[in-house]
Structures are given as structure tokens and as C-alpha cells.
Write an enzyme that holds these catalytic residues in place. Structure first.
Site, PDB file in Angstrom:
ATOM      1  N   ASN A 101     -24.156  28.030   2.347  1.00  0.00           N
ATOM      2  CA  ASN A 101     -24.724  29.371   2.420  1.00  0.00           C
ATOM      3  C   ASN A 101     -25.651  29.619   1.234  1.00  0.00           C
ATOM      4  O   ASN A 101     -25.474  29.075   0.147  1.00  0.00           O
ATOM      5  CB  ASN A 101     -23.629  30.438   2.530  1.00  0.00           C
ATOM      6  N   GLU A 161     -27.668  33.000  -0.532  1.00  0.00           N
ATOM      7  CA  GLU A 161     -27.920  34.441  -0.609  1.00  0.00           C
ATOM      8  C   GLU A 161     -29.164  34.691  -1.466  1.00  0.00           C
ATOM      9  O   GLU A 161     -29.512  33.868  -2.315  1.00  0.00           O
ATOM     10  CB  GLU A 161     -26.735  35.156  -1.263  1.00  0.00           C
ATOM     11  N   CYS A 186     -26.055  31.338   6.633  1.00  0.00           N
ATOM     12  CA  CYS A 186     -24.756  30.693   6.760  1.00  0.00           C
ATOM     13  C   CYS A 186     -24.850  29.183   6.602  1.00  0.00           C
ATOM     14  O   CYS A 186     -25.880  28.576   6.868  1.00  0.00           O
ATOM     15  CB  CYS A 186     -24.165  31.018   8.119  1.00  0.00           C
ATOM     16  N   GLU A 212     -23.339  26.940   8.433  1.00  0.00           N
ATOM     17  CA  GLU A 212     -23.515  26.291   9.727  1.00  0.00           C
ATOM     18  C   GLU A 212     -24.983  26.263  10.119  1.00  0.00           C
ATOM     19  O   GLU A 212     -25.496  25.247  10.602  1.00  0.00           O
ATOM     20  CB  GLU A 212     -22.715  27.013  10.822  1.00  0.00           C
ATOM     21  N   CYS A 218     -19.827  33.181  11.923  1.00  0.00           N
ATOM     22  CA  CYS A 218     -20.276  34.508  12.337  1.00  0.00           C
ATOM     23  C   CYS A 218     -20.831  34.429  13.764  1.00  0.00           C
ATOM     24  O   CYS A 218     -21.016  33.342  14.319  1.00  0.00           O
ATOM     25  CB  CYS A 218     -21.346  35.034  11.375  1.00  0.00           C
ATOM     26  N   CYS A 238     -24.059  32.313  14.156  1.00  0.00           N
ATOM     27  CA  CYS A 238     -23.804  30.870  14.076  1.00  0.00           C
ATOM     28  C   CYS A 238     -23.072  30.372  15.311  1.00  0.00           C
ATOM     29  O   CYS A 238     -23.291  29.236  15.757  1.00  0.00           O
ATOM     30  CB  CYS A 238     -23.041  30.518  12.805  1.00  0.00           C
TER      31      CYS A 238
END
Length: 130
Positions: free
Chosen positions: A39, A41, A50, A52, A83, A86
């Protein structure tokens, strides 16, 4: 090394200054290649991208098109499912019976499949007229 091990290794590269929640993902493509993601940010998008999605993007960038298996790991009390976005990406690039291993850094594991994560997934078949 297992997919969980590869996911754990790439998890250390996660850029999570806002949530401090590092996630790693590793997948094998049907071509047999390993692809990893973590991930990321940023200020404009603090919830980030994410792990994935990162692994899937790496797979596509390398020229592979289909997922054979994927593992995701986080430092959480229970295995963390992908999520919604994903889950849809997994459904786009993997068959429903593809194994998904969700893991924690403490060693907990949950085995599931893409279809179990996203029953009734939207696919191109819904756009076809007969």
C-alpha cells in the site's frame, strides 16, 4: 519462499505515514511469475492505494494477464480481506476458484477464493445482448 513470505517482505516497503497500517500482497500469474505490491498513501489520497492493486498493476505492467494465486498480509488482529475495489480487480484478473490467502504478521491464516470474496461479481457478460 511462500506467497505469504513474499507478501511479508514487500509489506516492509509500504508507505503508510497516515494510517501506519502496512499491507503487502504477492501473487503468481498463470504464467508462473511472481508479482508483489504494497500500500502507498499520500497527502492527496491518505487512504492510499491497496497492496493487491499494486501487485495486479505490476503483473499487468510485466505483460501477464491472469492471477493463479494471491496472498495478502497485514499486522492486524485477524486476516484482513481486500477492500471492495480490490475485490473487483481480483474478479477481473482471476477465476472465481483462485485461492486467496489472507494472513497476519502473527501467523493467523484464512483461505478463501475470489468468488467467496465477491459473490455475484460484475463481469463483461452483463454487457452482452443475446
Amino acid at each position: 519462499m511462500s506467497l505469504v513470505d513474499h507478501a511479508a517482505n514487500v509489506r516492509r516497503n509500504a508507505h503508510a505515514p497516515y494510517s501506519n497500517f502496512q499491507v503487502g500482497a504477492a501473487l503468481t500469474s498463470v504464467e508462473g511469475n511472481l508479482h508483489v505490491g504494497c500500500n502507498v498513501e499520500n497527502v492527496a489520497y491518505p487512504e492510499g492505494t491497496c497492496a493487491e492493486a499494486g501487485a495486479i498493476a505490476a503483473m499487468i505492467a510485466s505483460g501477464d494477464k491472469r492471477i493463479a494465486e494471491i496472498a495478502v498480509i497485514a499486522d492486524s488482529p485477524a486476516p484482513v480481506p481486500p477492500c471492495g475495489g480490490c475485490r473487483q480487480k481480483l474478479a477481473e484478473f482471476a477465476d472465481g476458484d483462485v485461492r486467496v490467502t489472507l494472513a497476519t504478521t502473527d501467523g493467523a491464516r484464512l483461505q478463501t477464493t475470489v468468488a467467496e470474496l465477491l459473490p455475484g461479481a460484475f463481469d463483461a457478460g452483463y454487457m452482452e445482448r443475446t
